[in-house]
Design an enzyme around this catalytic site. Sequence first.
Site, mmCIF file in Angstrom:
data_model
loop_
_atom_site.group_PDB
_atom_site.id
_atom_site.type_symbol
_atom_site.label_atom_id
_atom_site.label_comp_id
_atom_site.label_asym_id
_atom_site.label_seq_id
_atom_site.Cartn_x
_atom_site.Cartn_y
_atom_site.Cartn_z
ATOM 1 N N GLY A 182 20.766 23.041 42.589
ATOM 2 C CA GLY A 182 19.623 23.853 42.174
ATOM 3 C C GLY A 182 19.391 23.717 40.680
ATOM 4 O O GLY A 182 19.790 22.717 40.064
ATOM 5 N N SER A 183 18.783 24.734 40.105
ATOM 6 C CA SER A 183 18.371 24.638 38.704
ATOM 7 C C SER A 183 19.549 24.860 37.755
ATOM 8 O O SER A 183 20.551 25.502 38.109
ATOM 9 C CB SER A 183 17.300 25.692 38.437
ATOM 10 N N ALA A 184 19.398 24.367 36.541
ATOM 11 C CA ALA A 184 20.443 24.548 35.524
ATOM 12 C C ALA A 184 20.615 26.030 35.210
ATOM 13 O O ALA A 184 21.724 26.489 34.929
ATOM 14 C CB ALA A 184 20.074 23.770 34.265
ATOM 15 N N GLY A 187 22.778 27.409 37.914
ATOM 16 C CA GLY A 187 24.100 26.773 37.819
ATOM 17 C C GLY A 187 24.927 27.375 36.695
ATOM 18 O O GLY A 187 26.134 27.614 36.836
ATOM 19 N N GLU A 205 25.236 20.716 40.964
ATOM 20 C CA GLU A 205 24.293 19.595 40.867
ATOM 21 C C GLU A 205 22.980 20.208 40.406
ATOM 22 O O GLU A 205 22.365 20.982 41.139
ATOM 23 C CB GLU A 205 24.095 18.897 42.225
HETATM 24 N N1 NAD Z 1 21.239 17.339 40.799
HETATM 25 C C1 NAD Z 1 20.881 17.470 42.062
HETATM 26 O O1 NAD Z 1 21.517 16.960 42.970
HETATM 27 C C2 NAD Z 1 19.651 18.259 42.420
HETATM 28 C C3 NAD Z 1 19.043 17.998 43.647
HETATM 29 C C4 NAD Z 1 17.915 18.747 44.017
HETATM 30 C C5 NAD Z 1 17.410 19.725 43.176
HETATM 31 N N2 NAD Z 1 18.025 19.927 41.989
HETATM 32 C C6 NAD Z 1 17.460 20.918 41.066
HETATM 33 O O2 NAD Z 1 17.155 22.110 41.787
HETATM 34 C C7 NAD Z 1 16.059 22.780 41.197
HETATM 35 C C8 NAD Z 1 15.042 23.132 42.259
HETATM 36 O O3 NAD Z 1 15.648 23.919 43.240
HETATM 37 P P1 NAD Z 1 15.546 25.507 43.308
HETATM 38 O O4 NAD Z 1 14.348 25.955 42.552
HETATM 39 O O5 NAD Z 1 15.709 25.859 44.722
HETATM 40 O O6 NAD Z 1 16.829 25.976 42.451
HETATM 41 P P2 NAD Z 1 17.361 27.462 42.234
HETATM 42 O O7 NAD Z 1 18.420 27.373 41.202
HETATM 43 O O8 NAD Z 1 16.259 28.416 42.013
HETATM 44 O O9 NAD Z 1 17.984 27.855 43.660
HETATM 45 C C9 NAD Z 1 19.009 27.099 44.264
HETATM 46 C C10 NAD Z 1 19.825 28.006 45.168
HETATM 47 O O10 NAD Z 1 20.518 28.957 44.380
HETATM 48 C C11 NAD Z 1 20.219 30.275 44.853
HETATM 49 N N3 NAD Z 1 20.228 31.196 43.707
HETATM 50 C C12 NAD Z 1 19.179 31.583 42.943
HETATM 51 N N4 NAD Z 1 19.603 32.426 41.985
HETATM 52 C C13 NAD Z 1 20.936 32.589 42.153
HETATM 53 C C14 NAD Z 1 21.948 33.329 41.467
HETATM 54 N N5 NAD Z 1 21.666 34.098 40.432
HETATM 55 N N6 NAD Z 1 23.232 33.221 41.899
HETATM 56 C C15 NAD Z 1 23.536 32.427 42.950
HETATM 57 N N7 NAD Z 1 22.607 31.700 43.619
HETATM 58 C C16 NAD Z 1 21.337 31.790 43.240
HETATM 59 C C17 NAD Z 1 18.866 30.156 45.519
HETATM 60 O O11 NAD Z 1 18.656 31.204 46.433
HETATM 61 C C18 NAD Z 1 18.967 28.784 46.159
HETATM 62 O O12 NAD Z 1 19.650 28.841 47.385
HETATM 63 C C19 NAD Z 1 15.525 21.829 40.147
HETATM 64 O O13 NAD Z 1 16.029 22.224 38.895
HETATM 65 C C20 NAD Z 1 16.128 20.489 40.540
HETATM 66 O O14 NAD Z 1 16.257 19.573 39.489
HETATM 67 C C21 NAD Z 1 19.126 19.234 41.589
#
Ligand code: NAD
Length: 437
Positions: A182-184, A187, A205
């Site tokens: 997910g997003s930085a 993370g 990731e």
């Molecule tokens: N490096 C990689 O392999 C990779 C691959 C795909 C997407 N991404 C990244 O993911 C992002 C897009 O995805 P997104 O918007 O779903 O990301 P996001 O960080 O918003 O969400 C990812 C997951 O984390 C959960 N989440 C949200 N807030 C949380 C918290 N405070 N604590 C724990 N979990 C929480 C969400 O419900 C979701 O399941 C982009 O930044 C993209 O670059 C990275």
Amino acid sequence: MTIDPTPLFSNARKAFQAWSMTAFEERCAILRQYASALESAKQSLAETIAREIGKPLPESLGEVGAMIGKVEISIHAYEQRCAEFTGGPSVTRFRPHGVLVVLGPYNFPGHLPNGHIVPALLAGNTVIFKPSEYAPKTAEAMLAIWRETPLPKGALQLIQGGPEVAKTLTAHPEVDGVLFTGSARTGKLLARQFAETPGKVLALEMGGNNPLIVDTPNIADLEQAAKTTVESAFISAGQRCTCARRLIVINSEKASDFFDTLVLQASGLSIGDPFADPPPFMGPLAHPTFAEAVLTAQADLLKAGATPLLPAKALDLGKAYVSPGILEVTGLTNLPDEEVFGPLLQVIRVNGLDDAIRIANQTRYGLASGILTDSRDRYQHAYQRLRAGIINWNAPLTGASSAAPFGGIGDSGNLRPSAFFAADYCAYPVASIERGE
Ligand SMILES: NC(=O)c1ccc[n+]([C@@H]2O[C@H](COP(=O)([O-])OP(=O)(O)OC[C@H]3O[C@@H](n4cnc5c(N)ncnc54)[C@H](O)[C@@H]3O)[C@@H](O)[C@H]2O)c1
Ligand SMILES: O=CCC[C@H](NC(=O)CCC(=O)O)C(=O)O
């Protein structure tokens, strides 16, 4: 929504006792049954993905293809990276961690969580999967496919919800690790939370502000260079972590031809319904708010002095549709080092390769990077200096192989790469000096 995840963890812990003791060959056999069930459900799962997040159907079929391919690649990876070996007086074997939580993103709602779930189960862990709140149906369809296999009850459980549910899971004392894509921003919250428990595995990731260098003085085929750029920036409507966000163009008398070709190609991309025939190059973004975010980021850059070479526009096709945007930001200082997760490319012109590399490395991220050049020497010069987990030559930044490690440095990850190296974070080594008959 408040949830009590304790029953999920007790089921997972109970299942772990048996699953981790199951012979590796038996786990492989069940995973292979999953791969063949996926093959049978390929069309319907791809349609679910296309419907749920707007990814064009052929691309969604490609996503399911990658999920199927993940099984054999993960088996091969485990056999290679977690093979028993003898070193000095010790024999080393690998053990699963226990109960792992997998948190998925919305842009690859099948392939990316699958890329954690498959190697985690293969290594003998049990998994609690919380998909993106923007893609619950894809996750439900995946679980239905798993239910066609003899995977023991409790080995893989699904829970739906958003950040609050995720936080409840990751804070639970019974969690042995979290595998996150997910997003930085998210993370880093997880990294902070896990700072107190270094013994739990955390694989992050995350995103990127990925640079693509175009060495115009040394490119004969500008059409191809523009095509590779367009694919890098706009595939999946810019919703891939590896998409090019910054285009660093080395000046020459050919640069303006390159820009004309690029703008012509980008403005000619077909955009439309994910199920249209012929299929569009780009569908909508996964949600209208993501389209708004792209247009807001563009407005902010224009306010900061950017020049539109091709402005991104909201389209009448629907609230989540945005056309590709290309903005020139050369010379602007204090540009935000943020990932704009959509079809928006920022162009910076420079006068030489070293300037291009310096600017490419001016990011807190480090996921994907690359150079388009006919010169091997200049590629090698860039390769030795670029800082990222992916450095490509004359290839799009996107389209990474599951058969290679996949991850970034800086704010793109925590040096626990996924794909072929996922085996490493799904098991830990135990070294034994054994003196007995
Ligand atoms: N490096 C990689 O392999 C990779 C691959 C795909 C997407 N991404 C990244 O993911 C992002 C897009 O995805 P997104 O918007 O779903 O990301 P996001 O960080 O918003 O969400 C990812 C997951 O984390 C959960 N989440 C949200 N807030 C949380 C918290 N405070 N604590 C724990 N979990 C929480 C969400 O419900 C979701 O399941 C982009 O930044 C993209 O670059 C990275
Ligand atoms: O959005 C991020 C993923 C982009 C995708 N990467 C992979 O599929 C990595 C391979 C794997 O995890 O098996 C891409 O590079 O297009």
